[in-house]
Design an enzyme around this catalytic site. Sequence first.
Site, PDB file in Angstrom:
ATOM      1  N   ARG A 292       0.857  -1.228   0.011  1.00 50.19           N
ATOM      2  CA  ARG A 292       0.146  -0.083   0.002  1.00 50.19           C
ATOM      3  C   ARG A 292       0.882   1.355  -0.037  1.00 50.19           C
ATOM      4  O   ARG A 292       0.515   2.278  -0.589  1.00 50.19           O
ATOM      5  CB  ARG A 292      -0.858  -0.075   1.268  1.00 50.19           C
TER       6      ARG A 292
ATOM      7  N   HIS B  69       0.405   4.009  -2.777  1.00 48.07           N
ATOM      8  CA  HIS B  69      -0.085   5.407  -2.398  1.00 48.07           C
ATOM      9  C   HIS B  69       1.086   6.292  -3.075  1.00 48.07           C
ATOM     10  O   HIS B  69       0.824   7.526  -3.065  1.00 48.07           O
ATOM     11  CB  HIS B  69      -0.353   5.430  -1.072  1.00 48.07           C
TER      12      HIS B  69
ATOM     13  N   TRP C 106     -11.058 -10.317  10.178  1.00 48.15           N
ATOM     14  CA  TRP C 106      -9.913 -11.032  10.501  1.00 48.15           C
ATOM     15  C   TRP C 106      -9.688 -12.215   9.961  1.00 48.15           C
ATOM     16  O   TRP C 106      -8.387 -12.845   9.285  1.00 48.15           O
ATOM     17  CB  TRP C 106      -9.777 -11.377  11.979  1.00 48.15           C
TER      18      TRP C 106
END
Length: 290
Positions: free
Chosen positions: A45, A49, A188
Site C-alpha cells: 500500500r 499510495h 480477521w
Amino acid sequence: VVHIAAVNKDRSFDDYQRIYNTIAEKIREEDEYDGYIGYGPILVRLGWHSSGTYDKNDNTGGSYGGTMRFKLEQSDGANNGLGNARAFMEPILKEFPWISHGDLYTLGAVCAVQELQGPKVKWRPGRVDMPEDTTPKNGRLPDAANGADYVRNFYARLNMNDREAVALTGAHCLGRTHLKNSGFDGPWGAASNSFTNEFFVNLLNEQWKLQKNKAGNMQYDSPKGYMMLETDYALVQDPAYLKIVKEFANNEGAFFKEFASCFQKLLENGIDYPKDAPTYVFKTLDEQDL
Ligand code: HEM
Ligand SMILES: CC(=O)Cn1cnc2ccccc21
C-alpha cells in the site's frame, strides 16, 4: 513536469538485491504485526499510495520525488495508517542512506509482492528526492464510496485501462481494512498475506450484502465475514469489468501476468528512463536459499 531517472553508476544489482533482502528478512522477522498478517500488505500500500498521486494530464505526482516523506502528503486521510510502513522503512534508510525515498518505497512494494508468492515485478532505480514544495496537494488518492464510472475515471488519470484497473485492484487479496484508518471494517478471518487471485474468486462466489458498518460507512459483507468496498464491488457491477474479473478468477496466471506489468507501470508513472537505465528482477529469499 519532467522527471528523468538518475542512473547511479556506483550502484549495481547486488546493492539493490541487498536492500531487497534486508526488507524481506524484516518482513519475515516481524511476523506478528497486525494480527500476524505481517508488514507485506502495508508495504504494498505504501508503494501504491506513493505512486497513486500521479496525474497523466500534467505529469505531476507519482513516486519519483519521494514526497510521501513529507507531512502534507501523510496528512491525506487516504494515507491514514501508513506511518507504520514508513516506520518499518526507517532503519533501512539508516543502513542504506544512498537510496532515495521513492526508490525505497517502490522497491519495498515489489519485495512484498514477490515475498508473498506473487509474480516477479521488474523494478528500475533512479527516482530522486524532490523538495517539500513539490508535494502534490491532497485529494488525488481514490475514495472507496464510489461505483464503476468513478473507478474507470480514477484509473484513467493514472493512464490505466479496464484490464489494468481490475488487475491492480486484485492487490486487495492482501491485508485488510481497519476502522481506525479508513472507517471500513475488515474481517480477521479472510485477511491474507499470500498474493493470489482470491479477491476475484470471492467477488464471484460469495453472497454480498450492502450495509452500513459500525462507523456508518457502506460496505459489502458476506456470510463468511468477508468484506468488499463499494469500489471493489463495482468490478462485478460493470459488464466490461465483470468479464475481466471472471478471466482472472479462472486463470491466476493471467492475473499474475497483468499485475506484474501494470504494477511496474504504476510505480514508474511520470518517470523518463534513459536507454542505459538498468532493469532489475530480484531473487526471492527462497530462491537464494536464505
Ligand atoms: C479505487 C481504488 C482503491 C481504493 C478506493 C482503495 C481503498 C482501500 C482502503 C479503504 C483500504 C483500507 C485501509 C485501512 O483501513 O487500513 C485499502 C487497503 C489496501 N489497499 Fe487499496 N484501494 C484501491 C486500490 C488499491 C491498489 C491499486 C492497490 C495496490 C496495487 C491497493 C492495495 C491495498 C492493500 C495491500 C491494502 C491492505 C493494507 C493493509 O492491510 O494495511 N489498493 N485500500
Ligand atoms: C480480506 C478482505 O477484506 C479482502 N478485501 C476486500 N476488499 C479489500 C480492500 C482492502 C483490503 C482488503 C480487502
